[in-house]
Design a protein around this motif. Structure first.
Motif, mmCIF file in Angstrom:
data_model
loop_
_atom_site.group_PDB
_atom_site.id
_atom_site.type_symbol
_atom_site.label_atom_id
_atom_site.label_comp_id
_atom_site.label_asym_id
_atom_site.label_seq_id
_atom_site.Cartn_x
_atom_site.Cartn_y
_atom_site.Cartn_z
ATOM 1 N N GLU A 180 0.826 -1.205 0.000
ATOM 2 C CA GLU A 180 0.000 0.000 0.000
ATOM 3 C C GLU A 180 0.862 1.256 0.000
ATOM 4 N N LEU A 181 1.980 1.216 0.716
ATOM 5 C CA LEU A 181 2.863 2.380 0.757
ATOM 6 C C LEU A 181 3.523 2.631 -0.595
ATOM 7 N N ASN A 182 3.933 1.558 -1.250
ATOM 8 C CA ASN A 182 4.630 1.700 -2.530
ATOM 9 C C ASN A 182 4.291 0.507 -3.415
ATOM 10 N N PRO A 183 3.401 0.677 -4.394
ATOM 11 C CA PRO A 183 3.020 -0.465 -5.251
ATOM 12 C C PRO A 183 4.159 -1.016 -6.089
ATOM 13 N N ARG A 184 5.271 -0.322 -6.163
ATOM 14 C CA ARG A 184 6.391 -0.778 -6.984
ATOM 15 C C ARG A 184 7.444 -1.532 -6.171
ATOM 16 N N LEU A 185 7.142 -1.839 -4.905
ATOM 17 C CA LEU A 185 8.068 -2.637 -4.107
ATOM 18 C C LEU A 185 8.022 -4.084 -4.600
ATOM 19 N N ALA A 186 9.102 -4.514 -5.219
ATOM 20 C CA ALA A 186 9.108 -5.849 -5.821
ATOM 21 C C ALA A 186 8.972 -6.945 -4.768
ATOM 22 N N TRP A 187 9.690 -6.806 -3.633
ATOM 23 C CA TRP A 187 9.642 -7.868 -2.614
ATOM 24 C C TRP A 187 8.245 -7.992 -2.031
ATOM 25 N N ALA A 188 7.588 -6.850 -1.783
ATOM 26 C CA ALA A 188 6.245 -6.895 -1.197
ATOM 27 C C ALA A 188 5.240 -7.485 -2.179
ATOM 28 N N SER A 189 5.328 -7.065 -3.432
ATOM 29 C CA SER A 189 4.394 -7.587 -4.428
ATOM 30 C C SER A 189 4.590 -9.084 -4.638
#
Length: 498
Positions: A180-189
């Motif tokens: 939610e904070l950063n949709p471009r975070l590869a590890w989170a996605s």
């Protein structure tokens, strides 16, 4: 060079000015407090300049004395910060080298000197991890989540800790918050997608994968293939309960990846139920031309319910004529499909002719079984038993394989990593026969030539690939998901069966 020219120009102007004043003599009289002072004009100019210089020097000295306490404070602060950054650098090096004691020591020094530096918390967390203090690690990362600058870093640390502790729900919550904070975070996605797919939450996983494609985290071609697999899995799960929705999802998956067999099967079955046999046949032919599969031929043979085996045989032959491969018949898959349809229609010679090119050398087990059926139907039971004996030691038949794990059913998720890795229809790796292994072992240990002959050692026997593990999940026949205990570490280390 320009500065030197400017200085020379100023000197020339001053010299010219003094020369001009000297050529015009005069007297300067100053009366102040009842006294009178007379001097030449040039002397008065010189004294005025000296007075300006003295006043400037006194004012500069006063400013330095007035600001000396602040300057001393700044000096001490600079020295403290320098010491803190040196400790921070040494602590990071110690943590990288695995020295937990030195890392903790330098983290404490850096923490006292640099209270507002985010890297201090990172070093402290690394030192706590090296010491095995999970509670301290968790406290540090939780403190980092309270600052907007370090919230994402803290969430990643909490996610890693929760994943190591087996807290899947907590790990998913942290990864979703980071996303939610950063949709471009590869590890989170990637983490969210893996957890959603492992939990068989196909709708949420498809939405996350769509966001990855939109954000450019995965190439469009790869993302579309994975999205098609998720849509096909969702369609399989809804085929019995909501055929309209299943057809919609399967058609989307088929459009994204026409070679995906499960999507084409769902589309064809639902269309057949709706009496749209032409559309179903068109979908089956398109997918067969890209990836031949026996289920496609079986559905094509039973395209019209109630038709006899002869009509089914004609439809299979029509399917093979539409094949786009170089041989125009689907290769071995086409031959097996034609042989099965011919056996159902009791066309024994046609079935034999279809299998003949693949019945020589080392035919697969299914070819041997079909040949045994043909021989038995024609009354040659001896040849039938011979083919069945060959089937025991024949190469393996194709099966769904994902990440080296064989499964009787298609699944879009790897049973090893939990990532979206659709199955491939292929023959699994072969294991050497037990008799051959025993013969090789006996020859290597008892041959006197190998023990007594001098010279260089013989080349070792070539290593064989490990056979894939067979997964037999207890699930309904149309449920494309993984077993209920898939998320446990024990299920990922499941031993081989059979």
């Amino acid at each position: 060079m320009i500065k030197l020219l400017w200085r020379f120009f100023l000197l020339v102007v001053l010299a010219a000015g003094f020369a001009w004043i000297a050529d015009r003599p005069g007297t300067l009289t100053i009366r102040w407090l009842g006294r009178e002072i007379q001097m030449s004009f040039i002397a008065g100019v010189v004294l005025a300049l000296l007075a300006v210089v003295v006043l400037w020097f006194v004012w500069s000295l006063f400013r330095r004395l007035w600001g000396s306490p602040r300057a001393v404070g700044r000096w001490y602060s600079f020295r403290k910060n320098r010491k803190g950054y040196e400790s921070l650098s040494r602590g990071i090096i110690a943590a990288g080298a695995g020295d937990a004691a030195a890392a903790a020591k330098h983290a404490a020094i850096a923490g006292n000197a640099l209270s507002d530096e985010p890297l201090v918390n990172v070093l402290a967390a690394q030192a706590a991890q090296l010491k095995g203090d999970r509670a301290q690690v968790k406290r540090i990362f939780e403190a980092m989540t309270k600052s907007p600058d370090t919230e994402a870093l803290g969430l990643r640390g909490l996610f890693s800790e929760a994943r190591q502790a087996g807290e899947v729900a907590t790990a998913r919550r942290h990864a979703e918050r980071a996303l939610e904070l950063n949709p471009r975070l590869a590890w989170a996605s990637t983490a969210v997608l893996q957890l959603q797919s492992s939990a068989r939450d196909w709708t949420a996983a498809a939405a996350t994968l769509g966001q990855q494609i939109k954000s450019g985290l995965v190439p469009a071609a790869e993302g579309n293939r994975k999205l098609a697999a998720l849509l096909a899995a969702q369609a399989l799960a809804l085929e019995d309960s909501d055929k309209a929705r299943a057809l919609e999802l399967a058609q989307k998956a088929h459009k994204l990846d026409p070679a995906l067999v499960p999507a084409a099967l769902v589309v064809a079955r639902v269309l057949i139920a709706q009496a749209s046999t032409r559309k179903a046949s068109r979908v089956l032919k398109e997918t067969w031309g890209l990836s031949p599969h026996p289920d496609l031929a079986d559905v094509q043979a039973h395209l019209i319910p109630g038709d006899g085996p002869d009509a089914g045989l004609d439809r299979v032959r029509d399917l093979l004529k539409e094949d786009r491969n170089a041989d125009g018949g689907g290769g071995l898959e086409g031959a097996v499909a034609l042989a099965r349809a011919a056996i159902r229609a009791r066309r024994w010679d046609m079935a034999r002719d279809a299998l003949k090119p693949y019945a020589e050398a080392r035919p697969q087990a299914r070819v041997c079984a079909l040949m045994a059926d043909i021989e038995e139907a024609q009354g040659d039971k001896g040849r039938a038993r011979e083919w069945l004996a060959r089937a025991i030691h024949a190469p393996r038949d194709p099966i769904w394989v994902s990440d080296g794990v064989a499964s009787p059913r298609w699944t879009p998720v790897s049973p090893v990593s939990g990532e979206i890795v659709p199955c491939e229809w292929k023959a699994p790796f072969e294991m050497p026969e037990p008799q051959q292994l025993e013969a090789d072992r006996t020859a290597a240990t008892t041959a006197p030539e190998a023990l007594e002959a001098p010279g260089p050692a013989a080349d070792p026997a070539p290593r064989t690939l490990e056979a894939p593990r067979m997964v037999l999940p207890q699930r309904p026949p149309d449920d494309p998901g993984l077993p209920e205990d898939f998320d446990t570490p024990a299920s990922r280390a499941r031993p081989a069966e059979g």
